[in-house]
Design a protein around this motif. Structure first.
Motif, short mmCIF file in Angstrom:
data_model
loop_
_atom_site.label_atom_id
_atom_site.label_comp_id
_atom_site.label_asym_id
_atom_site.label_seq_id
_atom_site.Cartn_x
_atom_site.Cartn_y
_atom_site.Cartn_z
N LYS A 156 45.81 48.51 28.24
CA LYS A 156 47.11 49.19 28.30
C LYS A 156 47.29 49.79 29.68
CE LYS A 156 49.71 52.43 25.58
NZ LYS A 156 49.72 53.34 24.49
N ASP A 157 48.47 49.57 30.26
CA ASP A 157 48.69 50.17 31.58
C ASP A 157 50.04 50.89 31.61
OD1 ASP A 157 50.89 48.42 32.53
OD2 ASP A 157 49.36 46.84 32.49
N THR A 158 50.22 51.70 32.65
CA THR A 158 51.49 52.40 32.82
C THR A 158 52.21 51.82 34.05
OG1 THR A 158 50.43 54.05 34.18
CG2 THR A 158 50.61 54.56 31.84
N GLY A 168 46.69 32.96 34.87
CA GLY A 168 45.78 33.89 34.20
C GLY A 168 46.02 33.99 32.70
N LEU A 169 47.26 34.25 32.30
CA LEU A 169 47.53 34.45 30.87
C LEU A 169 47.43 33.14 30.10
CD1 LEU A 169 50.36 37.12 30.87
CD2 LEU A 169 47.94 37.41 30.40
N SER A 170 47.66 32.03 30.80
CA SER A 170 47.50 30.72 30.18
C SER A 170 46.02 30.50 29.83
CB SER A 170 47.95 29.69 31.21
OG SER A 170 48.35 28.56 30.61
N TRP A 210 42.44 42.72 35.47
CA TRP A 210 42.91 42.57 36.85
C TRP A 210 44.44 42.50 36.91
CZ3 TRP A 210 40.52 44.00 40.96
CH2 TRP A 210 39.13 44.01 40.98
N ASN A 211 45.07 41.94 35.88
CA ASN A 211 46.55 41.97 35.83
C ASN A 211 47.03 43.41 35.78
OD1 ASN A 211 47.19 39.31 36.00
ND2 ASN A 211 47.62 39.00 33.83
N ALA A 212 46.37 44.21 34.91
CA ALA A 212 46.76 45.62 34.79
C ALA A 212 46.61 46.31 36.15
CB ALA A 212 45.90 46.30 33.73
N ARG A 238 56.59 38.63 43.89
CA ARG A 238 55.66 39.75 43.79
C ARG A 238 54.27 39.26 43.38
NH1 ARG A 238 57.76 44.40 40.40
NH2 ARG A 238 57.19 46.06 41.79
N SER A 239 54.24 38.34 42.39
CA SER A 239 52.96 37.83 41.90
C SER A 239 52.21 37.13 43.03
CB SER A 239 53.20 36.87 40.73
OG SER A 239 52.16 35.96 40.63
N ARG A 240 52.95 36.31 43.83
CA ARG A 240 52.33 35.59 44.93
C ARG A 240 51.73 36.57 45.94
NH1 ARG A 240 56.75 32.12 45.78
NH2 ARG A 240 56.42 30.75 44.04
#
Ligand code: ADP
Length: 432
Positions: free
Chosen positions: A356-358, A391-393, A328-330, A381-383
């Motif tokens: 992997k994303d672009t 998420g990554l935590s 979902w982050n990607a 932007r994240s908000r």
């Protein structure tokens, strides 16, 4: 040659000349010279014996009273001996002082040999680890501190973070261990720090976050429910439509944060390694892909390439959480014109899951801090994208419970590659 040495040699030659003269007068040169040599030899031997006797008892006796070259030898030796004694005393005093200081410092200090045998222990370490300061000398420290996490750390200090463990006993102290190695020397130092109060504060913080999140859940659900109803209400004044929609977005965001906080609390509370149920990663990724495709927002194409026979031994919910957060982050940070590739494969080193994303990529200076709670590269932007910054935590904690680690490669503006590396012990090959 020194002056006393010249004088000594001249004295011998003079004595021999006198003896030779007397011998000539008496007509018995050989006898006279032999007698003179015997006297000289007796003199030298007597001094040598006195010198040797003093050398044996030099700590208790004062140097013999000899003049000439022998006196000089005695004086030099005595000077050297005094200097050596002085240095020895200084080193002993320093060592005593150092031990007194090390004994008094509030942290525990254990001096170990290269084979991890105890050479010396200060008072705090003796008390905390239950070491007998004399009796346990020469014992291996891992036979005394038998905690598996500490043993793993002592065996490979570079491969493990300094462990924090609660020691069994009446006061159940939390101790943190640090091994300081000396690459050249035989000794190593084990430093032990009492982190009980830090551990208590940490536990309180975790409890507080877990309780607060739990308490916030119900009111947020109620608010969300009313907002749903208002949005569906055709009679709602159009002036209120936009504010209600915004309130809805914000309450969803808050619910997302609360859910993430609860998940993080649950992961922390579980501690220890995750269970080892076989998880079909390929199936899990296929389902995730469907989820992404089913969402209404435009998203970049997502390709999944997974090895179907490699199952991961772990907790299905946590592995789902790891993959879902990364995927979902990607999706969030990649424009619809970009692309996402998800891979799962196993090799001799273990299992690897890469997303992997672009997308927008991450500037290098942010990479080391990415897995911190609430850390965002661009908070605005994240908000806007509905991110909680947790998420990554969650990914990091869940990976830790699977003895795995996260590798992040990213180029600002070009894209990112998040790879999870699982150990071979957590891979199971299935035959269909
Ligand atoms: P968030 O909920 O804000 O996405 P995360 O903990 O999941 O929080 O991620 C932390 C930060 O890492 C994000 O705010 C974002 O800046 C950055 N990030 C994570 N994944 C990506 C990605 N695939 N591409 C670019 N940036 C990313």
């Amino acid at each position: 040659m020194s002056r006393p040495a010249i004088r000594h040699v001249v004295g011998i030659i003079a004595a021999l000349l006198v003896a030779a003269g007397i011998g000539l007068l008496a007509g018995r040169v050989a006898v006279s010279l032999t007698l003179a040599l015997a006297v000289l030899l007796a003199f030298e031997v007597r001094n040598l014996l006195r010198f040797e006797r003093w050398l044996r008892h030099k700590d208790a006796e004062s140097p013999p009273d000899i003049t000439g070259l022998w006196g000089e030898v005695v004086a030099s030796t005595s000077r050297l001996h005094r200097r050596k004694l002085f240095h020895e005393q200084r080193v002993t005093a320093l060592l005593r002082e150092f031990r007194r200081m090390a004994s008094a410092i509030p942290d525990g200090v254990v001096l170990l040999t290269r084979a991890r045998e105890i050479s010396w222990v200060n008072a705090a370490a003796g008390r905390w680890l239950g070491l007998n300061r004399k009796g346990d000398r020469g014992m291996r420290v891992d036979n005394i501190v038998r905690h598996p996490v500490v043993i793993a750390y002592l065996e490979d200090p570079d491969g493990h973070p300094p462990p924090r463990v609660q020691m069994p006993g009446q006061d159940e102290r939390w101790l943190e261990f640090h091994l300081v190695r000396n690459p050249l020397g035989e000794q190593q130092l084990l430093l032990v720090r009492d982190v009980t109060s830090e551990a208590r504060v940490d536990a309180m913080r975790k409890d507080f976050v877990a309780n607060a999140s739990h308490e916030l859940r119900s009111p947020l659900t109620v608010i969300g429910g009313y907002l749903d109803a208002m949005e569906d209400d055709a009679t709602l004044d159009t002036v209120w439509r936009e504010p209600v929609a915004e309130m809805r977005r914000q309450s969803d965001r808050m619910r997302g944060i609360v859910e993430d906080l609860l998940e993080l609390s649950r992961l922390e509370a579980r501690g220890g390694p995750a269970e080892k149920s076989p998880v079909d990663v390929a199936g899990l990724l296929a389902a995730l892909r469907k989820e992404v495709l089913a969402q209404p927002e435009p998203a970049p194409p997502i390709e999944v390439g997974a090895q179907p026979d490699a199952f991961l031994l772990g907790s299905e919910t946590e592995l789902h959480s790891i993959a879902s957060n990364l995927v979902w982050n990607a999706v969030k940070y990649t424009p619809p014109s970009g692309s996402i590739v998800v891979r799962w494969w196993a090799d001799a080193r273990g299992g690897h899951l890469s997303v992997k994303d672009t997308g927008i990529g991450i500037p290098a200076e942010h990479l080391p801090r990415l897995t911190e709670r609430f850390y965002r590269v661009d908070a605005g932007r994240s908000r806007k994208l509905g991110g909680s910054g947790l998420g990554l935590s969650i990914v990091k904690h869940a990976l830790q419970r699977h003895d795995a680690w996260l590798e992040v490669e990213s180029i600002d503006g070009k894209g990112s590659n998040f790879t999870c590396h699982f150990p071979a012990a957590r891979i199971s090959r299935v035959t269909h």
